[in-house]
Design an enzyme around this catalytic site. Structure first.
Site: not given
Ligand code: IDP
Ligand code: MG
Length: 139
Positions: A11, A51, A114, A117, A128
């Protein structure tokens, strides 16, 4: 039976931070083979489509802003049990909850930024991967 492919993106925060090389090394050391890879920058339309499953979530706007803020590296990875093993390698969504040694623990800045992905199912890995690499037959 678990599939042999998953999809990843390094990312914008991790690309900006200079961590592409270290992250790819960890991916290779964990036994994944890189089948396809591309550095690119997502448009707003791309990020909203990728997304779409999260479009009702409160963080959707922030997520799209962030994912379009700089270049990403997209890749299709191959290994036995690819989806589950890769989720283990990257760690929990929130880096504060990610296990020691995971890519998110090492490189993520926040729950939004974070670092990486990883697909959450074989079906999504295929969708994807095709989103970025549909011009060739890979599945
Ligand atoms: P994942 O990437 O671990 O599967 P998901 O719940 O699918 O997590 O969320 C997709 C992406 O959305 C996350 O990787 C992160 O970048 C972002 N995200 C998830 N939860 C939050 C939040 O509470 N605040 C801001 N961004 C979030
Ligand atoms: Mg996810």
């Amino acid at each position: 039976m678990a599939g042999t492919k998953t999809f990843t993106m390094i990312k914008p925060d991790a690309v900006e931070g200079g961590h592409i090389g270290a992250i790819l090394a960890k991916i290779n050391e964990a036994g994944f083979r890189i089948e396809a890879m591309q550095m690119t920058q997502l448009s707003r339309k791309d990020a909203e489509a990728f997304y779409a499953i999260h479009k009702e979530r409160p963080f959707f706007g922030e997520l799209v802003e962030y994912m379009t803020s700089g270049p990403i590296v997209a890749a299709i990875l191959e290994k036995d049990n690819a989806v589950a093993d890769f989720r283990t390698l990257i760690g929990a969504t929130n880096p504060e909850e990610a296990a020691e040694g995971t890519i998110r623990k090492l490189y993520a800045k926040s729950i939004a930024a974070n670092a990486i992905h990883g697909s959450d199912s074989d079906e999504n890995a295929q969708i994807e991967g095709n989103f970025f690499f549909a011009t060739r037959e890979r599945y």
